[in-house]
Design a protein around this motif. Structure first.
Motif, mmCIF file in Angstrom:
data_model
loop_
_atom_site.group_PDB
_atom_site.id
_atom_site.type_symbol
_atom_site.label_atom_id
_atom_site.label_comp_id
_atom_site.label_asym_id
_atom_site.label_seq_id
_atom_site.Cartn_x
_atom_site.Cartn_y
_atom_site.Cartn_z
ATOM 1 N N GLN A 1 -27.080 -22.092 14.625
ATOM 2 C CA GLN A 1 -25.717 -22.722 14.749
ATOM 3 C C GLN A 1 -24.732 -22.410 13.640
ATOM 4 O OE1 GLN A 1 -25.269 -26.496 12.479
ATOM 5 N NE2 GLN A 1 -25.110 -27.598 14.648
ATOM 6 N N PHE A 2 -23.362 -22.236 14.235
ATOM 7 C CA PHE A 2 -22.400 -22.004 13.293
ATOM 8 C C PHE A 2 -21.276 -22.870 13.633
ATOM 9 C CE2 PHE A 2 -21.337 -19.079 17.117
ATOM 10 C CZ PHE A 2 -19.958 -19.398 17.169
ATOM 11 N N ILE A 3 -20.383 -23.126 12.779
ATOM 12 C CA ILE A 3 -19.253 -23.829 12.753
ATOM 13 C C ILE A 3 -18.134 -22.971 12.792
ATOM 14 C CG2 ILE A 3 -17.898 -25.878 11.818
ATOM 15 C CD1 ILE A 3 -20.843 -26.453 13.042
ATOM 16 N N ALA A 4 -16.923 -23.398 13.526
ATOM 17 C CA ALA A 4 -15.876 -22.603 13.426
ATOM 18 C C ALA A 4 -14.464 -23.562 13.379
ATOM 19 C CB ALA A 4 -15.767 -21.607 14.590
ATOM 20 N N ALA A 5 -13.521 -23.322 12.816
ATOM 21 C CA ALA A 5 -12.275 -24.060 12.839
ATOM 22 C C ALA A 5 -11.049 -23.265 12.602
ATOM 23 C CB ALA A 5 -12.595 -25.009 11.746
ATOM 24 N N ARG A 6 -10.041 -23.866 13.002
ATOM 25 C CA ARG A 6 -8.561 -23.051 12.955
ATOM 26 C C ARG A 6 -7.475 -24.235 12.486
ATOM 27 N NH1 ARG A 6 -4.583 -21.704 17.830
ATOM 28 N NH2 ARG A 6 -3.547 -21.666 15.589
ATOM 29 N N LYS A 7 -6.639 -23.433 11.760
ATOM 30 C CA LYS A 7 -5.363 -24.212 11.454
ATOM 31 C C LYS A 7 -4.163 -23.288 11.165
ATOM 32 C CE LYS A 7 -3.340 -27.660 8.463
ATOM 33 N NZ LYS A 7 -3.230 -28.348 7.202
ATOM 34 N N GLY A 8 -3.373 -22.734 12.027
ATOM 35 C CA GLY A 8 -2.322 -21.926 11.457
ATOM 36 C C GLY A 8 -2.783 -20.347 11.603
ATOM 37 N N SER A 9 -3.895 -20.094 12.105
ATOM 38 C CA SER A 9 -4.350 -18.884 12.390
ATOM 39 C C SER A 9 -5.231 -18.754 13.539
ATOM 40 C CB SER A 9 -5.154 -18.400 11.337
ATOM 41 O OG SER A 9 -5.582 -17.066 11.154
ATOM 42 N N GLN B 1 -16.126 -30.431 8.034
ATOM 43 C CA GLN B 1 -14.943 -31.260 8.293
ATOM 44 C C GLN B 1 -14.407 -31.945 6.866
ATOM 45 O OE1 GLN B 1 -16.943 -33.612 11.147
ATOM 46 N NE2 GLN B 1 -15.494 -32.948 12.636
ATOM 47 N N MET B 2 -15.320 -32.236 6.129
ATOM 48 C CA MET B 2 -14.930 -32.889 4.597
ATOM 49 C C MET B 2 -14.382 -31.662 3.828
ATOM 50 S SD MET B 2 -18.399 -35.254 3.918
ATOM 51 C CE MET B 2 -17.948 -35.753 2.501
ATOM 52 N N ALA B 3 -14.752 -30.530 3.899
ATOM 53 C CA ALA B 3 -13.952 -29.275 3.169
ATOM 54 C C ALA B 3 -12.841 -29.153 3.437
ATOM 55 C CB ALA B 3 -15.247 -28.131 3.189
ATOM 56 N N LEU B 4 -12.735 -29.150 5.077
ATOM 57 C CA LEU B 4 -11.380 -28.697 5.336
ATOM 58 C C LEU B 4 -10.466 -29.703 4.962
ATOM 59 C CD1 LEU B 4 -12.121 -27.362 8.999
ATOM 60 C CD2 LEU B 4 -11.928 -26.147 7.151
ATOM 61 N N ALA B 5 -10.729 -30.975 4.917
ATOM 62 C CA ALA B 5 -9.763 -32.038 4.495
ATOM 63 C C ALA B 5 -9.237 -31.861 3.294
ATOM 64 C CB ALA B 5 -10.639 -33.400 4.683
ATOM 65 N N ASN C 1 -24.984 -24.802 23.630
ATOM 66 C CA ASN C 1 -24.023 -25.939 23.888
ATOM 67 C C ASN C 1 -22.989 -25.567 22.630
ATOM 68 O OD1 ASN C 1 -25.009 -27.798 26.058
ATOM 69 N ND2 ASN C 1 -26.548 -28.154 24.304
ATOM 70 N N TYR C 2 -21.587 -26.305 22.951
ATOM 71 C CA TYR C 2 -20.954 -26.431 22.029
ATOM 72 C C TYR C 2 -19.872 -27.532 21.980
ATOM 73 C CZ TYR C 2 -17.586 -25.126 25.613
ATOM 74 O OH TYR C 2 -16.710 -24.784 26.815
ATOM 75 N N ARG C 3 -19.463 -28.163 20.813
ATOM 76 C CA ARG C 3 -18.684 -29.376 20.650
ATOM 77 C C ARG C 3 -17.598 -29.166 19.922
ATOM 78 N NH1 ARG C 3 -21.512 -34.322 18.826
ATOM 79 N NH2 ARG C 3 -22.166 -33.115 16.945
ATOM 80 N N ILE C 4 -16.486 -29.611 20.510
ATOM 81 C CA ILE C 4 -15.267 -29.362 20.042
ATOM 82 C C ILE C 4 -14.499 -30.687 19.344
ATOM 83 C CG2 ILE C 4 -12.793 -28.546 20.212
ATOM 84 C CD1 ILE C 4 -13.746 -26.740 22.404
ATOM 85 N N PHE C 5 -14.022 -30.812 18.136
ATOM 86 C CA PHE C 5 -13.396 -32.106 17.818
ATOM 87 C C PHE C 5 -11.783 -31.559 17.344
ATOM 88 C CE2 PHE C 5 -18.138 -31.931 16.969
ATOM 89 C CZ PHE C 5 -18.332 -33.251 17.228
ATOM 90 N N ASP C 6 -11.067 -32.372 17.397
ATOM 91 C CA ASP C 6 -9.687 -32.209 17.226
ATOM 92 C C ASP C 6 -9.476 -32.612 15.533
ATOM 93 O OD1 ASP C 6 -9.364 -35.048 16.963
ATOM 94 O OD2 ASP C 6 -8.299 -35.237 18.920
ATOM 95 N N ALA C 7 -8.418 -32.530 15.341
ATOM 96 C CA ALA C 7 -7.962 -32.511 13.648
ATOM 97 C C ALA C 7 -8.235 -33.985 13.163
ATOM 98 C CB ALA C 7 -6.485 -32.308 13.716
ATOM 99 N N GLN C 8 -8.404 -35.074 14.309
ATOM 100 C CA GLN C 8 -8.893 -36.401 13.798
ATOM 101 C C GLN C 8 -10.324 -36.573 13.712
ATOM 102 O OE1 GLN C 8 -5.818 -35.658 15.957
ATOM 103 N NE2 GLN C 8 -4.816 -36.053 13.941
ATOM 104 N N GLY C 9 -11.072 -35.550 14.305
ATOM 105 C CA GLY C 9 -12.365 -35.701 14.238
ATOM 106 C C GLY C 9 -13.014 -36.190 15.679
ATOM 107 N N GLU D 1 -4.740 -26.161 17.229
ATOM 108 C CA GLU D 1 -4.449 -26.322 16.172
ATOM 109 C C GLU D 1 -5.371 -27.613 15.455
ATOM 110 O OE1 GLU D 1 -1.879 -25.355 12.541
ATOM 111 O OE2 GLU D 1 -2.683 -24.420 14.173
ATOM 112 N N GLY D 2 -6.254 -27.288 14.317
ATOM 113 C CA GLY D 2 -6.774 -28.432 13.929
ATOM 114 C C GLY D 2 -8.100 -28.539 14.414
ATOM 115 N N ASP D 3 -8.638 -27.817 15.401
ATOM 116 C CA ASP D 3 -9.942 -27.898 16.199
ATOM 117 C C ASP D 3 -11.097 -27.460 15.228
ATOM 118 O OD1 ASP D 3 -8.883 -28.917 18.435
ATOM 119 O OD2 ASP D 3 -9.323 -27.169 19.625
ATOM 120 N N VAL D 4 -12.214 -28.043 15.350
ATOM 121 C CA VAL D 4 -13.654 -27.730 14.680
ATOM 122 C C VAL D 4 -14.635 -27.708 15.949
ATOM 123 C CG1 VAL D 4 -15.160 -28.364 13.082
ATOM 124 C CG2 VAL D 4 -12.816 -28.806 12.466
ATOM 125 N N VAL D 5 -15.359 -26.535 16.005
ATOM 126 C CA VAL D 5 -16.213 -26.568 16.912
ATOM 127 C C VAL D 5 -17.618 -26.404 16.293
ATOM 128 C CG1 VAL D 5 -15.832 -23.836 17.505
ATOM 129 C CG2 VAL D 5 -17.038 -25.289 19.148
#
Length: 607
Positions: free
Chosen positions: A166-174, A144-148, A216-224, A206-210
């Motif tokens: 564990q893995f992290i995934a995220a998207r913005k514009g793709s 999340q810090m890197a994406l910012a 389990n999985y947890r999804i966070f929006d662009a605002q965290g 758009e902006g989601d990080v999972v």
């Protein structure tokens, strides 16, 4: 374009990764790679060959957590050193679709802090950025810090060597989606990559990080903020993405067009009248306010829009303009709030079209309609109205059934607007509905011409250039025919309105320049015949795709393909089919890779 697959499970995930990559080959790529986490280490394998070569190289590789990628080169030449996944200090590994616009600034800063770059890509900065923040102790927080700090577009998947499940995934514009399994989870850039393991998917917004682990999985929006996203059951199945009896996916998809058209038209062909509601719940309120149409699209979809302009202005009597999405988004335009913005995209993730839609909305356009083949895509979600083409998955890079179903959807839009504007009498409405019901069988008849077209293709085997001609609403079909030929046979092909011959292109005509003409039996036929005479007088070789009763005769240097019938306003759809088949069989003559032509990608998700 590029493809992503990731998985975490209590079993070896390498077969899942490789199978997923093989299903994404149609998107176009020049290298492939994977990394697994095993015994606290990252085990990476990369190749500049096909996925099959990667499978051979990774035969001894195993792991319960892994990410994989097919790369279509943007930053840096196709090479193993530029292939994904990228690794930072043997701890963090990343795969990435998209383009990071500020990567040079980030690269300079990271280099100053001691990070060594081993590739020319923009992606490697993501891996090093995440590593630089990983001291925080959380892969999620580090990501999340890197994406910012990133400017640009991305879909990413991230693993750490010391975090085995564990893995992290995220998207913005793709595009990116999460696959939900039983005690295991997956990530991919396309649903087809996951059909082997699940049909339960979450389309990340758009902006989601999972954050994903085994259970389990947890999804966070662009605002965290932690959010819930709906789990969808995909309608795709393995049969829809298998080649079956056909030699290539393009051939298969050409032959699927009768069914694709029937599926797209099902909502109206079983009714006795046209209603705005087929375009969405708000259509009844929006359509009566529309004063003009602006169509935004790229490539083949733009050609569909150009055909629709003729329909909309002649049948519905509404002004229409068509723009290349990548140009529209960068020019100063004058907004009319009463304009209906129509975006056309097979994938619904075309970067330039999506950006053009957002630009139109920022400038004050609030009436938006998406014509698309993927229900959960970004363009569909960001439009007020939508019409799904229901073409099913299209694997071949050169679009076929997506194009003809787009035309069908645009014709429906024309008729609905014409009816609302008082320009469609009840009798004419019934006639058009009858013609639409007949369209799938009419296309099936055109497909019976395949052997004749295969024979004609032999004349193109030694050619390097071709000219396509059309008039009126068939000029965009000539454009589409030329595009198909150049895409998969690598023959340089141009299309012109036939009336423009004397204004330049006639200088190119000689015995080595085949001239392909779309010759429907319409009001411009006699004009077209005169243009064809101009070609023959210069020694040009003519290939005429002619309707019945056009009275164009076969002769030395004049090759006629007789179409089964004339379809009036729907003629562009019928005339598209033989041009697709011509391109396909010429490509076979040339020995090119039909489904995966060089330098091209199926879904253009970067600018």
């Amino acid at each position: 374009m590029c493809g992503i697959v990731g998985a975490v499970a209590r079993r070896n995930v390498v077969p899942i990764l490789l199978n997923g990559l093989s299903r994404l080959e149609y998107r176009g790529y020049d290298s492939a790679g994977l990394v697994v986490v095993r015994n606290g280490k990252l085990d990476r394998v990369r190749s500049t060959g096909r996925v099959a070569e990667l499978a051979v190289k990774s035969a001894e590789t195993t792991g319960e957590l892994g990410i994989a990628h097919t790369r279509w080169a943007t930053h840096g030449v196709p090479s193993e050193r530029n292939a994904h996944p990228h690794i930072s200090r043997n701890l963090i590994s990343v795969v990435h679709n998209g383009i990071i616009e500020n990567y040079e600034e980030l690269r300079a800063d990271l280099t100053a802090h001691g990070y060594e770059f081993t590739s020319d890509t923009d992606t490697e900065v993501i891996a090093h950025l995440i590593h630089s923040h990983y001291a925080q102790g959380s892969l999620l927080v580090a990501t999340q810090m890197a994406l910012a700090q990133l400017i640009g577009a991305y879909a990413i998947a991230v693993v750490a060597a010391d975090n085995p499940h564990q893995f992290i995934a995220a998207r913005k514009g793709s595009p990116l989606l999460l696959g939900v399994g039983d005690g295991e989870h997956y990530v991919a850039s396309d649903m087809s990559a996951l059909l082997q393991v699940t049909r339960n998917v979450v389309y990340l917004e758009e902006g989601d990080v999972v954050e994903v682990d085994l259970a389990n999985y947890r999804i966070f929006d662009a605002q965290g903020t932690a959010v819930q996203r709906q789990v969808h059951v995909s309608e795709l199945n393995n049969d829809s993405v298998e080649l079956g009896e056909y030699q290539h996916y393009m051939q298969k998809e050409i032959h699927e067009q009768p069914q694709a058209l029937a599926d797209t038209l099902e909502s109206v062909c079983n009714s006795q009248s046209l209603i705005p509601g087929i375009f969405g719940a708000e259509a009844n309120a929006i359509f009566p306010q529309v004063e003009n149409i602006l169509i935004l699209a790229c490539g083949t979809s733009n050609h569909a829009g150009q055909v629709a302009r003729y329909w909309l202005e002649e049948i519905a009597g509404i002004p229409c303009s068509v723009e290349v999405a990548s140009e529209y988004r960068y020019r100063t335009s004058v907004a009319n709030p009463k304009t209906l913005i129509v975006t056309i995209s097979q994938s619904g993730e075309t970067a330039d079209t999506l950006a053009a839609l957002n630009h139109a909305k920022v400038t004050g356009h609030m009436f938006t309609l998406a014509i698309c083949n993927v229900p959960e895509s970004a363009i569909v979600r960001q439009s007020k109205l939508r019409m799904m083409t229901r073409a099913g998955p299209e694997i071949g890079v050169a679009s076929t059934k997506a194009f003809t179903t787009q035309l069908a959807a645009l014709f429906l839009l024309t008729l609905v607007l014409a009816k609302l504007r008082g320009r469609l009498a009840a009798e004419r409405e019934q006639q058009f509905l009858h013609e639409l019901r007949h369209l799938p069988s009419a296309v099936q008849k055109v497909l019976t011409l395949e052997p004749q077209i295969a024979e004609l293709s032999r004349h193109f085997a030694d050619k390097h250039n071709a000219l396509f001609l059309g008039r009126g609403l068939h000029y965009p079909i000539a454009l589409e025919g030329a595009l198909k030929l150049k895409e998969i046979s690598y023959i340089h092909a141009e299309a012109y309105p036939a009336g423009e011959l004397k204004h330049g292109p006639l200088a190119l005509v000689d015995k080595d320049m085949p001239v392909v003409s779309v010759a429907p039996n319409d009001a411009l036929l006699e004009k077209l015949k005169s243009n064809l005479q101009e070609v023959r007088a210069r020694g040009g070789e003519l290939y005429v795709f002619a309707d019945a009763n056009t009275h164009i005769k076969e002769a030395d240097g004049v090759h006629i393909l007789q179409m089964p019938e004339h379809a009036g306003f729907l003629s562009p759809i019928l005339h598209t089919i033989p041009l697709q088949l011509l391109a396909y069989y010429v490509a076979l003559q040339k020995g090119t890779d039909v489904d995966k032509p060089r330098n091209l990608a199926k879904s253009v998700t970067v600018e």
